[in-house]
Every structure is written in structure tokens, then in C-alpha cells.
Design an enzyme around this catalytic site. Structure first.
Site, PDB file in Angstrom:
ATOM      1  N   PRO A   2       8.422  56.605  23.757  1.00  0.00           N
ATOM      2  CA  PRO A   2       9.224  56.346  22.561  1.00  0.00           C
ATOM      3  C   PRO A   2       9.732  54.911  22.505  1.00  0.00           C
ATOM      4  O   PRO A   2      10.399  54.433  23.417  1.00  0.00           O
ATOM      5  CB  PRO A   2      10.395  57.323  22.704  1.00  0.00           C
ATOM      6  CG  PRO A   2      10.013  58.262  23.796  1.00  0.00           C
ATOM      7  CD  PRO A   2       9.057  57.545  24.659  1.00  0.00           C
ATOM      8  N   GLU A   3       9.379  54.230  21.435  1.00  0.00           N
ATOM      9  CA  GLU A   3       9.913  52.906  21.152  1.00  0.00           C
ATOM     10  C   GLU A   3      10.699  53.011  19.837  1.00  0.00           C
ATOM     11  O   GLU A   3      10.954  54.119  19.362  1.00  0.00           O
ATOM     12  CB  GLU A   3       8.776  51.880  21.034  1.00  0.00           C
ATOM     13  CG  GLU A   3       7.892  51.832  22.286  1.00  0.00           C
ATOM     14  CD  GLU A   3       6.744  50.841  22.179  1.00  0.00           C
ATOM     15  OE1 GLU A   3       6.866  49.868  21.416  1.00  0.00           O
ATOM     16  OE2 GLU A   3       5.726  51.046  22.855  1.00  0.00           O
ATOM     17  N   HIS A  96      11.270  71.667  32.043  1.00  0.00           N
ATOM     18  CA  HIS A  96      11.852  70.336  31.846  1.00  0.00           C
ATOM     19  C   HIS A  96      12.846  70.262  30.688  1.00  0.00           C
ATOM     20  O   HIS A  96      13.167  69.167  30.236  1.00  0.00           O
ATOM     21  CB  HIS A  96      10.767  69.271  31.671  1.00  0.00           C
ATOM     22  CG  HIS A  96       9.785  69.231  32.812  1.00  0.00           C
ATOM     23  ND1 HIS A  96      10.182  69.106  34.125  1.00  0.00           N
ATOM     24  CD2 HIS A  96       8.439  69.340  32.827  1.00  0.00           C
ATOM     25  CE1 HIS A  96       9.105  69.120  34.899  1.00  0.00           C
ATOM     26  NE2 HIS A  96       8.044  69.270  34.147  1.00  0.00           N
ATOM     27  N   ARG A 115       9.649  63.390  33.164  1.00  0.00           N
ATOM     28  CA  ARG A 115       9.799  62.355  34.201  1.00  0.00           C
ATOM     29  C   ARG A 115      11.248  62.007  34.488  1.00  0.00           C
ATOM     30  O   ARG A 115      11.533  61.233  35.384  1.00  0.00           O
ATOM     31  CB  ARG A 115       9.017  61.108  33.801  1.00  0.00           C
ATOM     32  CG  ARG A 115       7.558  61.235  34.218  1.00  0.00           C
ATOM     33  CD  ARG A 115       6.692  60.164  33.622  1.00  0.00           C
ATOM     34  NE  ARG A 115       5.775  60.765  32.659  1.00  0.00           N
ATOM     35  CZ  ARG A 115       4.803  60.112  32.051  1.00  0.00           C
ATOM     36  NH1 ARG A 115       4.635  58.837  32.274  1.00  0.00           N
ATOM     37  NH2 ARG A 115       4.016  60.729  31.219  1.00  0.00           N
ATOM     38  N   ARG A 158       9.951  28.415  27.762  1.00  0.00           N
ATOM     39  CA  ARG A 158       9.710  29.613  28.567  1.00  0.00           C
ATOM     40  C   ARG A 158       8.275  29.675  29.067  1.00  0.00           C
ATOM     41  O   ARG A 158       7.334  29.490  28.310  1.00  0.00           O
ATOM     42  CB  ARG A 158       9.973  30.875  27.744  1.00  0.00           C
ATOM     43  CG  ARG A 158      11.342  31.423  27.961  1.00  0.00           C
ATOM     44  CD  ARG A 158      11.490  32.707  27.208  1.00  0.00           C
ATOM     45  NE  ARG A 158      12.894  32.938  26.979  1.00  0.00           N
ATOM     46  CZ  ARG A 158      13.638  33.732  27.750  1.00  0.00           C
ATOM     47  NH1 ARG A 158      13.084  34.391  28.732  1.00  0.00           N
ATOM     48  NH2 ARG A 158      14.911  33.870  27.516  1.00  0.00           N
TER      49      ARG A 158
END
Length: 277
Positions: A2-3, A96, A115, A158
Site C-alpha cells: 500500500p502506497e 492474521h 507480515r 544530492r
DNA sequence: CTTACATCCTGATTGC
DNA sequence: TGCAATCAGGATGTAA
């Protein structure tokens, strides 16, 4: 994984199904997430009403009556499903299922995370202002704060690869591995390029395509690569529209060249060697 | 300050 | 077919 688009899709669905409901009971089945669920979380959440459902970066924020806020992060494999009744396909509890919020219409919000990289944490109003999870986050990529002048400034000098810059939550909040690769494909920039070496025109393209990709993904209710499901248990449909992510060896949808996979910052990164420079 | 890397975890995939 | 090894990766903490 998920983003921002997945969490935003989740927020929009939950805003219709769970907003303004009262949480009558909290059951913590497995407190051992990445950090243990606080022992007093249930007491600080139960009996309160969900006043609004917001999002910051990849965090879902449930604002509760009385001033507390429940912060939820899905980690890599988490889901928050809204279940009205037990069925054969979705039994009352499944493997889970670590925590459930029981609502006053007898439906339940169930946090499932194989997880256990996710987060469930409650803050009072003052605590939220100084929440370490939120304190260092950069601007939202769909707000005006993430613009070309800002990106040019943070890239200046950078040495890090531009893909790592886009995934750095302190620079821009909510972009992860899938969308960083997709944005860079559309901008025509290889993920390995050092941020400080980008031309202004390339910065402009990254800024231009970031909201286009993220909004398109939200419109498809996110990407289900392996296991992501929205709050109704449905997969996201954006996987069909991915240009490079997970497509190693497959032909580029623009030019036909096989897509490559290189490791950048310990993460798989996909790009087209002909379309991206 | 910036960058690098190990850590947490388990399901899916790969290798023999 | 079966089992073991490997991989995946967001955020964090430590080290260089």
C-alpha cells in the site's frame, strides 16, 4: 504494497461505510505488530465515534470524538476490511486478523497483516502534533507543496539516485516503490540517475507526471500486485496499467524494448532502457 | 548532513 | 513432489 493511492482509496471507501459510526468495542487479538499495540489502545478507542477519516502520506487517520486520533499504517501486507456479516468466503475471523473495531451497526473493521509490519497507535490532540511518525514527513505529492522549485532545491548537490529521493518520505510523502518507478518512466528518467545531475526540464517532467500517475491509480482504486485488497476485499485495478513495475523482460508498452530490473537502494527498480535516459 | 545497511515478518516463488 | 533457500519491501535505528 500500500502506497498513497491504495491508502487514499481505502480512505474514500471507509468514509462512506464507517464514518460517523461509533466504535463499540476493540478486540486486540495479536498485539505484536512492528511495534507492540499499546495496552491502553482499546480503552482509548472504544466508545468513541469516528468523526472523520483522513490521510497523511501512507497513514490513515481516524479522528475520534473526544479528541483522540487512531493512526493506522498498513506496512507492506496490511489491510483494513469492513465486514458486515460472516460468510463462507469471509469467515468471522481469518488468519492474521490482528485487531478488530466493532461498530455500532454490528459491522467490523478488521486489521489483517500477515507480515506484521503495520502500525496501530492512538494519540490525544497534543500528542498528534508531535507524533514522531508524522513529524518528519515532506509535502503531500497532490498538494501544491511538491513543485518543481522545491524538487530542484532538494535535488541540488544530492548524490542519491532520483528514485530514492522520490521514495524518501521526508522529501515527498506517500510515494513507494511501485509509483516511483511508474513516475520515472513517464518522465523519461532512469531510476539510477543521480538527483543532483538532473536537468530542470527533467525535474519539471517528474513534477508534472506525479499527480497524473497517482490520480490515475486512485481512480483505479490502487494497484494489487500480490495481496493488497481494499476495505471491501476488492483488488485494485491499476496493475493492468503499470508501464514498468513488475514487467522485467516484458516489452515496453511504448517502444517494445524489454523492461529491465535493476536494484537501486536495495529495491527492485524497473525501467525501459530506450524510453528512459 | 548524507548515505548504507541490517532488522522486523511470512507468503510466494525459485532451486535442487 | 517436497523441502529448503531466497525474495519481497516501509520505516526505523545504527553505523560509516
Amino acid at each position: 504494497m500500500p502506497e498513497l493511492p491504495e491508502v487514499e482509496s481505502l480512505r474514500r471507501i471507509l468514509a462512506r461505510s464507517a464514518d460517523r459510526r461509533t466504535i463499540t468495542e476493540v478486540r486486540v487479538v495479536e498485539p505484536r505488530l512492528r511495534r507492540p499495540v499499546a495496552h491502553d489502545l482499546a480503552d482509548r478507542v472504544a466508545g468513541r465515534r469516528i468523526e472523520s477519516i483522513g490521510r497523511r502520506a501512507k497513514y490513515l487517520m481516524l479522528a475520534l470524538s473526544g479528541g483522540n486520533t487512531l493512526l493506522v499504517h498498513l506496512g507492506m501486507s496490511g489491510s483494513l476490511t469492513h465486514r458486515r456479516v460472516a460468510t463462507d468466503d469471509a469467515p468471522f475471523m481469518t488468519r492474521h486478523d490482528h485487531l478488530e473495531l466493532i461498530l455500532d451497526d454490528q459491522s467490523r473493521l478488521v486489521f489483517n497483516d500477515p507480515r506484521r509490519f503495520g502500525l496501530m497507535k492512538v494519540f490525544d490532540a497534543d500528542g498528534l502534533k508531535t507524533a514522531p511518525e508524522l513529524a518528519g514527513l515532506g509535502p503531500e505529492p497532490l498538494d501544491g507543496g511538491f513543485n518543481a522549485d522545491y524538487l530542484a532545491q532538494v535535488c541540488r548537490g544530492r548524490k542519491a539516485a532520483i528514485k530514492n529521493v522520490l521514495m524518501d518520505q521526508g522529501i515527498v510523502a506517500g510515494i513507494g516503490n511501485i509509483y516511483a518507478s511508474e513516475i520515472l518512466f513517464r518522465a523519461g528518467v532512469r531510476p539510477t540517475r543521480r538527483a543532483g545531475r538532473l536537468k530542470r526540464a527533467e525535474i519539471d517532467l517528474i513534477i508534472r507526471f506525479t499527480p497524473i500517475i497517482l490520480n490515475a491509480a486512485i481512480a483505479s482504486r490502487g494497484t494489487t500486485f500480490r495481496s493488497y485488497r481494499d476495505s471491501r476485499g476488492q483488488p485494485g485495478r491499476f496493475k493492468e496499467r503499470l508501464m514498468v513495475y513488475g514487467r522485467e523482460g516484458e516489452p515496453c508498452r511504448t517502444c517494445g524494448e524489454p523492461i529491465r530490473n535493476v536494484v537501486v537502494g536495495q529495491r527492485a527498480s524497473f525501467y525501459c532502457p530506450r524510453c528512459q535516459h
